[in-house]
Design an enzyme around this catalytic site. Structure first.
Site, PDB file in Angstrom:
ATOM      1  N   LYS A  92      14.412   0.017  -0.035  1.00  0.00           N
ATOM      2  CA  LYS A  92      13.394  -0.847  -0.643  1.00  0.00           C
ATOM      3  C   LYS A  92      14.101  -1.951  -1.402  1.00  0.00           C
ATOM      4  O   LYS A  92      15.192  -1.739  -1.950  1.00  0.00           O
ATOM      5  CB  LYS A  92      12.529  -0.043  -1.630  1.00  0.00           C
ATOM      6  CG  LYS A  92      11.217  -0.703  -1.984  1.00  0.00           C
ATOM      7  CD  LYS A  92      10.100  -0.295  -1.028  1.00  0.00           C
ATOM      8  CE  LYS A  92       8.766  -0.835  -1.422  1.00  0.00           C
ATOM      9  NZ  LYS A  92       7.683  -0.241  -0.629  1.00  0.00           N
ATOM     10  N   ASP A 103       5.308  -6.084   0.628  1.00  0.00           N
ATOM     11  CA  ASP A 103       4.869  -5.068  -0.334  1.00  0.00           C
ATOM     12  C   ASP A 103       4.101  -5.801  -1.441  1.00  0.00           C
ATOM     13  O   ASP A 103       3.703  -6.954  -1.267  1.00  0.00           O
ATOM     14  CB  ASP A 103       6.057  -4.272  -0.897  1.00  0.00           C
ATOM     15  CG  ASP A 103       5.610  -2.957  -1.551  1.00  0.00           C
ATOM     16  OD1 ASP A 103       5.254  -2.028  -0.822  1.00  0.00           O
ATOM     17  OD2 ASP A 103       5.593  -2.868  -2.797  1.00  0.00           O
ATOM     18  N   ALA A 121      -1.199   3.769  -2.765  1.00  0.00           N
ATOM     19  CA  ALA A 121      -0.173   3.408  -3.748  1.00  0.00           C
ATOM     20  C   ALA A 121       1.076   4.276  -3.571  1.00  0.00           C
ATOM     21  O   ALA A 121       0.972   5.481  -3.353  1.00  0.00           O
ATOM     22  CB  ALA A 121      -0.721   3.545  -5.162  1.00  0.00           C
TER      23      ALA A 121
HETATM   24  P1  NAI Z   1      -1.575  -5.942  -3.493  1.00  0.00           P
HETATM   25  O1  NAI Z   1      -0.656  -6.535  -4.489  1.00  0.00           O
HETATM   26  O2  NAI Z   1      -2.098  -6.784  -2.386  1.00  0.00           O
HETATM   27  O3  NAI Z   1      -2.843  -5.283  -4.219  1.00  0.00           O
HETATM   28  C1  NAI Z   1      -2.790  -4.521  -5.373  1.00  0.00           C
HETATM   29  C2  NAI Z   1      -4.104  -4.752  -6.124  1.00  0.00           C
HETATM   30  O4  NAI Z   1      -4.149  -3.846  -7.233  1.00  0.00           O
HETATM   31  C3  NAI Z   1      -4.235  -6.172  -6.699  1.00  0.00           C
HETATM   32  O5  NAI Z   1      -5.467  -6.738  -6.295  1.00  0.00           O
HETATM   33  C4  NAI Z   1      -4.183  -5.943  -8.219  1.00  0.00           C
HETATM   34  O6  NAI Z   1      -4.973  -6.876  -8.941  1.00  0.00           O
HETATM   35  C5  NAI Z   1      -4.732  -4.533  -8.321  1.00  0.00           C
HETATM   36  N1  NAI Z   1      -4.426  -3.840  -9.572  1.00  0.00           N
HETATM   37  C6  NAI Z   1      -3.340  -3.950 -10.374  1.00  0.00           C
HETATM   38  N2  NAI Z   1      -3.462  -3.147 -11.454  1.00  0.00           N
HETATM   39  C7  NAI Z   1      -4.657  -2.506 -11.310  1.00  0.00           C
HETATM   40  C8  NAI Z   1      -5.344  -1.551 -12.090  1.00  0.00           C
HETATM   41  N3  NAI Z   1      -4.844  -1.089 -13.236  1.00  0.00           N
HETATM   42  N4  NAI Z   1      -6.537  -1.099 -11.665  1.00  0.00           N
HETATM   43  C9  NAI Z   1      -7.077  -1.558 -10.509  1.00  0.00           C
HETATM   44  N5  NAI Z   1      -6.456  -2.465  -9.729  1.00  0.00           N
HETATM   45  C10 NAI Z   1      -5.258  -2.931 -10.114  1.00  0.00           C
HETATM   46  O7  NAI Z   1      -0.794  -4.677  -2.908  1.00  0.00           O
HETATM   47  P2  NAI Z   1      -1.082  -3.869  -1.567  1.00  0.00           P
HETATM   48  O8  NAI Z   1      -0.220  -4.368  -0.491  1.00  0.00           O
HETATM   49  O9  NAI Z   1      -2.558  -3.761  -1.347  1.00  0.00           O
HETATM   50  O10 NAI Z   1      -0.503  -2.434  -1.971  1.00  0.00           O
HETATM   51  C11 NAI Z   1      -1.188  -1.565  -2.853  1.00  0.00           C
HETATM   52  C12 NAI Z   1      -0.337  -0.315  -3.053  1.00  0.00           C
HETATM   53  O11 NAI Z   1      -0.127   0.335  -1.812  1.00  0.00           O
HETATM   54  C13 NAI Z   1       1.053  -0.567  -3.625  1.00  0.00           C
HETATM   55  O12 NAI Z   1       1.436   0.538  -4.431  1.00  0.00           O
HETATM   56  C14 NAI Z   1       1.946  -0.623  -2.387  1.00  0.00           C
HETATM   57  O13 NAI Z   1       3.279  -0.305  -2.681  1.00  0.00           O
HETATM   58  C15 NAI Z   1       1.275   0.446  -1.556  1.00  0.00           C
HETATM   59  N6  NAI Z   1       1.516   0.300  -0.134  1.00  0.00           N
HETATM   60  C16 NAI Z   1       1.222  -0.878   0.494  1.00  0.00           C
HETATM   61  C17 NAI Z   1       1.442  -0.991   1.856  1.00  0.00           C
HETATM   62  C18 NAI Z   1       1.061  -2.225   2.603  1.00  0.00           C
HETATM   63  O14 NAI Z   1       1.051  -2.172   3.849  1.00  0.00           O
HETATM   64  N7  NAI Z   1       0.727  -3.325   1.963  1.00  0.00           N
HETATM   65  C19 NAI Z   1       2.024   0.102   2.626  1.00  0.00           C
HETATM   66  C20 NAI Z   1       2.240   1.320   1.856  1.00  0.00           C
HETATM   67  C21 NAI Z   1       2.012   1.382   0.517  1.00  0.00           C
HETATM   68  N1  PHE Z   2       5.281  -1.900   2.091  1.00  0.00           N
HETATM   69  C1  PHE Z   2       5.473  -0.968   3.183  1.00  0.00           C
HETATM   70  C2  PHE Z   2       5.432   0.466   2.640  1.00  0.00           C
HETATM   71  O1  PHE Z   2       5.534   0.719   1.440  1.00  0.00           O
HETATM   72  C3  PHE Z   2       6.786  -1.210   3.821  1.00  0.00           C
HETATM   73  C4  PHE Z   2       6.831  -1.928   5.139  1.00  0.00           C
HETATM   74  C5  PHE Z   2       5.890  -2.824   5.555  1.00  0.00           C
HETATM   75  C6  PHE Z   2       7.897  -1.666   5.953  1.00  0.00           C
HETATM   76  C7  PHE Z   2       6.006  -3.426   6.804  1.00  0.00           C
HETATM   77  C8  PHE Z   2       8.020  -2.270   7.182  1.00  0.00           C
HETATM   78  C9  PHE Z   2       7.061  -3.149   7.609  1.00  0.00           C
HETATM   79  O2  PHE Z   2       5.256   1.381   3.406  1.00  0.00           O
END
Ligand code: NAI
Ligand code: PHE
Length: 353
Positions: A76, A113, A259
């Protein structure tokens, strides 16, 4: 987690003098394949907390790939940026980060991410670093991973509903989603389409207002969402939210969300079990984006093949829940055991980029 207790292979750190940002690339394990994981960009309270986040998230990626039986290793990157970084400075930083990835010459592959997008992946890749997944389709990538991750979380919610109610459909179930970002919003769309009763919480008032207008979802406050009575609580924001303070206040039958690193510490899985809350381990539930994007871009999968792989998360979770029940342990411990068995066995023979 401290440097001494981390079981990873290598930390690569750079200070970016131009912006004052710190880049930490944590390479946790290359046992199953090249370390691969997202790039997180945010402001941290200090450099130690950025380093700790990178180490924990890299370890979670090792478990994620292993549990998904996918030939990649755990890594990461965290880019800890100062407050209020302007767009031009941010672009320069991303380019210099791309140059660092090129220098690492395949020891780390990345994707999006928290705080980074497919457009950012395009900029990182402009330096010539071919180690970047999830670029926009216009630049030859498979696009963002959020909706794929949401599909996997949806499959996990179906498994959880099946366990709790004997029926996998989320229809009519009250589901609270914490975080309406890239994953949360895509998941809320799916849940609304399946007629679940969805409540969403996000400090970004515009993001939740748009979902209320478009899909009729209920909006609740980020402060109260953890205690909101519901069938499934779905964390889609930041990590560490299941801890000694919050677990006693949960009012849900289950927790299943995207998350990363939801449990603050190793005892919290047992605390959830003790409270009778069915916990779907994060690194099993949230593998969909990483698996689909890397499968399409590195293994030449079709979209259909990727969809089958992501939907399989429901079955993997079922195995984990069975294993936990049979061994009277927490679901987190059972999932770790499954992943560790795969790590011991080594990579399945599949070509990777
Ligand atoms: P993002 O940054 O697009 O969305 C996160 C959202 O959470 C934002 O809208 C933010 O305002 C909100 N937020 C922050 N603090 C908060 C709180 N206290 N209460 C409610 N909402 C709050 O991130 P994304 O990509 O949607 O990822 C979300 C989680 O999932 C992260 O932990 C990320 O590491 C995990 N994740 C994401 C993946 C992906 O494909 N994007 C894959 C695997 C895990
Ligand atoms: N943000 C992804 C996760 O936490 C990581 C990822 C996204 C890896 C896209 C490869 C391609 O799982």
């Amino acid at each position: 987690m401290t440097g001494e207790s981390w079981t990873g292979e290598e930390l690569v750190e750079r200070f970016d003098r131009e912006t004052g940002a710190r880049i930490v690339v944590a390479l946790h394990s290359s046992r199953l394949g090249p370390p691969t994981g997202g790039t997180r960009m945010k402001t941290y309270p200090g450099e130690e907390s950025a380093r700790r986040d990178a180490m924990r998230l890299a370890e979670a990626m090792t478990y994620k790939w292993a549990a998904a039986d996918f030939p990649r290793g755990g890594g990461k990157a965290v880019i800890a940026v100062p407050h209020g970084l302007g767009a031009a400075a941010r672009n320069g930083l991303l380019r210099r980060y791309g140059a660092l990835l090129a220098e690492l010459s395949g020891r780390f592959y990345t994707g999006g991410d928290v705080g980074t997008s497919s457009a950012d992946m395009d900029v990182i890749a402009e330096t010539g670093a071919p180690y970047v997944f999830s670029r926009t389709p216009g630049r030859g990538g498979a696009g963002g991973s959020g909706s794929w991750t949401a599909l996997g979380v949806f499959a996990a919610i179906e498994t959880v509903c099946e366990r709790l109610f004997g029926d996998p459909s989320p229809r009519g179930r009250r589901i609270v989603v914490q975080g309406a970002g890239k994953v949360g919003a895509a998941l809320i769309e799916r849940l609304a389409a399946s007629r679940a009763r969805v409540a969403a919480a996000d400090p970004d008032a515009d993001a939740v207002a748009e979902l209320r207008e478009r899909l009729g979802v209920e909006v609740i406050s980020p402060e109260a969402c953890l205690e909101e009575p519901c069938d499934v609580f779905v964390p889609c924001a930041l990590g560490g939210i299941l801890n000694a303070d919050t677990i006693p206040r949960l009012n849900s039958g289950a927790v299943a969300g995207a998350a990363n690193d939801q449990l603050a510490g190793p005892d919290d899985g047992m605390s959830l079990l003790g409270r009778g809350v069915l916990y779907a381990p994060d690194f099993v539930v949230n593998a969909g984006g990483a698996v689909a994007i890397t499968g399409i871009e590195a293994l030449g999968w079709s979209v259909g093949r990727a969809e089958t792989a992501v939907r399989a998360i429901g079955g993997t979770l079922r195995r984990v829940l069975d294993l936990a029940e049979a061994s009277r342990t927490s679901t987190d411990a059972a999932a770790r055991r499954l992943a560790e068995e795969r790590l011991r066995r080594g990579a399945a023979p599949q070509a990777g980029r």
